[in-house]
Motif scaffolding. Structure first.
Motif, PDB file in Angstrom:
ATOM      1  N   MET A 212     -12.997  30.346-113.024  1.00 47.53           N
ATOM      2  CA  MET A 212     -13.032  28.886-112.991  1.00 47.53           C
ATOM      3  C   MET A 212     -11.885  28.305-112.168  1.00 47.53           C
ATOM      4  O   MET A 212     -11.907  27.129-111.811  1.00 47.53           O
ATOM      5  N   SER A 232     -16.274  26.877-111.321  1.00 49.71           N
ATOM      6  CA  SER A 232     -16.142  25.465-111.674  1.00 49.71           C
ATOM      7  C   SER A 232     -16.997  24.570-110.773  1.00 49.71           C
ATOM      8  O   SER A 232     -17.231  23.406-111.107  1.00 49.71           O
ATOM      9  N   SER A 233     -17.446  25.113-109.656  1.00 49.82           N
ATOM     10  CA  SER A 233     -18.219  24.298-108.717  1.00 49.82           C
ATOM     11  C   SER A 233     -19.553  24.925-108.324  1.00 49.82           C
ATOM     12  O   SER A 233     -20.296  24.341-107.537  1.00 49.82           O
TER      13      SER A 233
END
Length: 360
Positions: A212, A232-233
């Motif tokens: 993350m 996280s994306s």
């Protein structure tokens, strides 16, 4: 001696004076030189896993032998040693079939009729994971340590005692990664980075790191990752399936969360194996698609890298000294025993690999 004592869960460790016993026939007294801060310690601090309290924590360490018991044959005073929480008896079914990390024999511990290895004001303190290494000395069974080369720096050697043996061992022993095979590792903390490094040593052709924290990308690639996915994306499962055109043969979950275990399983190609390295909290349950098992996908646990540590650890020392095991990258900072709570707070941020306590 000084030690970091946990008195109550979810409270800071206290630096206190405790007393240590003399070695029994099969015991070794070790002067602690270095002890790593592991997320497993944090699980006990936060109460995710129970342990009798108060207790001296710590289980990833290296030091120098000061005294040995009358029957000890494996080490002698002056030896540099790496400790291992996988203390083994040597004569149970697990040990005799080569599965030393599964040994649970009480023979490596003192019984209730004996003086506790650690006491405070005359009262026994339970030993943590056979070691209790957040202390200036450790009194342990001789089968909880192994002598290594004296040219090995002991701060790096300490990491081999848990993070490295767990991560590399999961790759080499538990999942038996072969040259040319594909690997994904979820979680780029100390254990995950060691698994990445182990996959590189094993000759994996593609090693995909997932975390993350995008700041971990450079570190993951420094120890052997070929690709990095910022979870996280991006959807890590979709990203792995796209990068590999169908999934990896080996996935390693190094965090200890049900969601990431399920993701590791979903990243597999047919015939692949997902390995749980992280500590999932007691009572938590997994949810997996039953039809996926028809493709001979497997899910398995790995305890301390299925290690045979008296053999594995000296070999890992050789790998470090030959430049193949990247331990320098795993130490984010070196701290004093008095800074142990600050070290755990930094761990919670997720941006560090390992903090190591250095003793005088």
């Amino acid at each position: 001696m000084k030690a970091a004592v946990l008195r109550e869960v979810r409270t800071p460790l206290q630096i206190e004076e405790v007393q240590i016993s003399k070695p029994g026939p099969h015991e070794v007294l070790v002067r602690t030189v270095a002890a790593g801060l592991c997320h497993s310690d944090l699980h006990f601090i936060e109460g995710s896993y129970p342990h009798p309290l108060p207790a001296v924590l710590g289980h990833e360490s290296a030091g120098i032998v000061e005294q040995v018991g009358s029957e000890v044959r494996t080490v002698r005073p002056g030896d540099h040693v790496i400790t291992c929480l996988s203390a083994y008896c040597g004569h149970c079914d697990h040990c005799l079939t080569g599965h030393l990390s599964l040994c649970v024999s009480p023979d490596t511990k003192r019984d209730a009729a004996q003086t506790s290895r650690i006491t405070q004001h005359g009262r026994p303190l339970p030993q943590f994971l056979n070691l209790s290494s957040f202390a200036e000395q450790m009194l342990i069974h001789e089968h909880a340590c192994v002598a290594v080369r004296k040219d090995m720096p002991l701060d790096r050697a300490a990491l081999i005692g848990c993070a490295v043996i767990t991560g590399v061992g999961a790759v080499i022993h538990t999942s038996n990664v072969r040259p040319g095979e594909t690997v994904a590792v979820i979680g780029c903390g100390g254990v995950g980075l060691a698994a990445i490094n182990g996959a590189a040593i094993a000759g994996a052709s593609r090693i995909i790191a997932v975390d993350m924290a995008p700041s971990k990308a450079e570190l993951a690639k420094a120890v052997g990752a070929t690709d990095f996915i910022d979870a996280s994306s991006a959807d890590p499962v979709a990203a792995v399936l796209e990068l590999t055109k169908g999934g990896v043969l080996h996935a390693f979950e190094a965090i200890g969360r049900t969601k990431t275990v399920e993701q590791a399983f979903a990243m597999l190609q047919r015939g692949g194996t997902a390995n749980i390295i992280g500590m999932i909290a007691p009572g938590e349950m997994l949810s997996l698609p039953g039809a996926a098992f028809l493709g001979e996908r497997r899910l398995q646990g790995s305890l301390m890298g299925s290690n045979r540590f008296p053999i594995d650890m000296p070999r890992l020392v050789d790998f470090y000294l030959s430049g193949q095991l990247k331990l320098d990258h795993l130490i984010s900072r070196r701290i004093r025993l008095e800074d142990v709570n600050e070290g755990f707070e930094a761990m919670k941020s997720g941006g560090l690999a390992r903090s190591v306590i250095m003793f005088d």
